[in-house]
Design an enzyme around this catalytic site. Structure first.
Site, PDB file in Angstrom:
ATOM      1  N   GLN A 180      -9.636  -6.819 -16.748  1.00 14.79           N
ATOM      2  CA  GLN A 180      -9.107  -5.470 -17.006  1.00 14.79           C
ATOM      3  C   GLN A 180      -9.487  -4.960 -18.395  1.00 14.79           C
ATOM      4  OE1 GLN A 180      -7.495  -3.310 -14.993  1.00 14.79           O
ATOM      5  NE2 GLN A 180      -7.583  -4.712 -13.268  1.00 14.79           N
ATOM      6  N   CYS A 325      -4.312  -6.955  -4.439  1.00 13.18           N
ATOM      7  CA  CYS A 325      -4.369  -8.279  -3.827  1.00 13.18           C
ATOM      8  C   CYS A 325      -3.009  -8.686  -3.285  1.00 13.18           C
ATOM      9  CB  CYS A 325      -4.835  -9.297  -4.844  1.00 13.18           C
ATOM     10  SG  CYS A 325      -6.139  -8.652  -5.863  1.00 13.18           S
TER      11      CYS A 325
HETATM   12  C1  LIG Z   1      -9.558  -7.504 -10.235  1.00 16.18           C
HETATM   13  C2  LIG Z   1      -9.112  -8.645 -11.048  1.00 16.18           C
HETATM   14  C3  LIG Z   1      -9.581  -9.952 -10.807  1.00 16.18           C
HETATM   15  C4  LIG Z   1     -10.470 -10.266  -9.641  1.00 16.18           C
HETATM   16  O1  LIG Z   1     -11.740  -9.707  -9.775  1.00 16.18           O
HETATM   17  P1  LIG Z   1     -12.674  -9.618  -8.468  1.00 16.18           P
HETATM   18  O2  LIG Z   1     -13.984  -9.207  -9.004  1.00 16.18           O
HETATM   19  O3  LIG Z   1     -12.052  -8.571  -7.603  1.00 16.18           O
HETATM   20  O4  LIG Z   1     -12.670 -10.947  -7.855  1.00 16.18           O
HETATM   21  C5  LIG Z   1      -9.183 -10.976 -11.629  1.00 16.18           C
HETATM   22  N1  LIG Z   1      -8.367 -10.729 -12.667  1.00 16.18           N
HETATM   23  C6  LIG Z   1      -7.903  -9.509 -12.944  1.00 16.18           C
HETATM   24  C7  LIG Z   1      -7.029  -9.324 -14.136  1.00 16.18           C
HETATM   25  C8  LIG Z   1      -8.249  -8.431 -12.150  1.00 16.18           C
HETATM   26  O5  LIG Z   1      -7.773  -7.214 -12.421  1.00 16.18           O
END
Ligand SMILES: *Cc1c(COP(=O)(O)O)cnc(C)c1O
Length: 396
Positions: A180, A325
């Site tokens: 993020q 998720c």
């Molecule tokens: C979106 C997200 C992930 C996962 O990333 P992907 O590319 O979707 O696997 C992991 N950590 C955080 C903090 C996220 O926001």
């Protein structure tokens, strides 16, 4: 009107990223592992992308960048690598936080089943980890500390440089899930003493399917996908050349534009906060003092988060309740619970995450729609009726 306010879930592909990747889908589709010039041009472009990502992370060396398929893969590889390296020295304790992404939490849960010990730190009511808590948790057998740079649901930013300095002093590997943060906040792996860092292209305007793991020189990195010698033997599989090139272009653009974009996005977010916190019996989750520009998370008492999302969707607003998720499960968000938000309130949460592509008109639309939607849902809510009749205590 269509308003996309779920940038923490994914982002649109920028024109810059699309233009950078297109040639690798049309003319330059060679396999970088082949010896002829056509393949070697793809290999050279891949190395250029690696240099770009390294620079964006604050003078990392390109040799310290490994491309993966996503943020989750980077998190999995980082933690499993630390665990394996630690186990070889009899160090089988890992430290993380209660409000990590499931890519971290579920990997840790699996490691626990495999005989590792895990300490999950409290994130207090404000969603910020305390460095003293990290210090107190480090034991002689601690091999790894993993603390996310910025939380994906509430947007709070953690004291990464302080934790990095602490871990460096204690000789413990420090990993941060910066999915993020990358492209949204300044990152310097040297100044912040970060040993490992995960990022994902689709959170900063590259397409889905490309991520990266920074791993400091001399920190052992193990491969968990066996096969060819791609990524210097640390990640087998023919590279997603176009996706990786888009990731580098998007990251560079986001970092270059950060000085202009961050204040503009922050100002739009502040308008949201200003307007929405006027709704009676609402609260903002997480401290706004240390915060990413675009994300705000609120709870509305007497409102079901999922129902609110459906009403917003009817008005063309894409938002989220908890993380993408976690949706589909009826449990309230583990992130909000970790902040001590009561169950009843956590069910009525709304995450709005805006970005560079949002406009003031988008904010106006959200500010028009949300208060009405909350009112509509409260009018139908038995819980709200009890609150109104004084049969139940207001929680906020
Ligand atoms: C979106 C997200 C992930 C996962 O990333 P992907 O590319 O979707 O696997 C992991 N950590 C955080 C903090 C996220 O926001």
């Amino acid at each position: 009107m269509f308003v996309y306010a779920d940038n923490a879930a994914t982002t649109c592909v920028s024109k810059t990223a699309l233009e950078a990747m297109l040639p690798y889908l049309t003319d330059e589709w060679g396999n970088p592992s082949t010896l002829y010039a056509f393949g070697q041009r793809a290999a050279e472009s891949l190395e250029q992308a690696r240099r770009t990502v390294a620079v964006c992370l604050g003078s990392a060396s390109p040799k310290e960048i490994y491309f993966t398929s996503c943020g989750s893969e980077s998190d999995n590889q980082a933690l499993r690598s630390c665990a394996r390296a630690g186990a070889r020295k009899g160090k089988k304790h890992l430290i993380s936080t209660a409000f990590e992404h499931h890519a971290v939490l579920h990997t840790l849960r699996q490691l626990e089943k495999e005989g590792f010990a895990v300490t999950l730190l409290d994130v207090h009511g404000d969603g910020v980890v305390r460095v003293e808590d990290v210090a107190a948790a480090i034991r002689d057998d601690t091999c790894c500390v993993s603390v996310m740079f910025a939380n994906n649901e509430v947007g709070t930013v953690q004291p990464i440089a302080e934790i990095g300095a602490l871990c460096r002093g204690k000789g413990v590997i420090f990993h941060t899930d910066a999915v993020q943060a990358a492209g949204h906040l300044p990152i310097d792996v040297q100044a912040m003493n970060i040993d490992m860092l995960s990022l994902s292209g689709h959170k900063f305007h590259a397409p889905k399917g490309a991520g990266a793991l920074y791993c400091r020189k001399n920190i052992p990195l193990y491969s968990f996908i066996e096969g060819g010698a791609q990524e210097r033997g640390k990640r087998a599989g023919t590279e997603n050349v176009a996706g990786i090139i888009a990731l580098a272009a998007a990251l560079k653009e986001s970092c270059d534009r950060m000085p202009q974009d961050a204040p503009r996005v922050t100002a739009m977010r502040d308008r949201l906060i200003e307007g929405l916190s006027r709704i009676p019996h609402s609260r903002i989750n997480g401290s706004l003092e240390h915060h990413v520009p675009g994300t705000v998370n609120l709870c509305f008492e007497g409102v079901e988060g999922e129902s609110l999302l459906l009403l917003l969707d009817r008005e063309g607003i894409c938002a989220s309740s908890g993380s993408a998720c976690a949706s589909g499960s009826l449990d309230p968000s583990h992130v909000l619970l970790s902040l001590g938000v009561p169950h009843e309130l956590a069910h009525g949460s709304l995450r709005l995450s805006i970005g560079e592509y949002n406009t003031d008109a988008d904010i106006d639309h959200i500010l028009n729609v949300v208060p009405h939607a909350v009112e509509t849902l409260r009018a139908q809510s038995p819980i709200w009726a009890e609150l109104e009749q004084g049969k139940r205590e207001h929680l906020c």
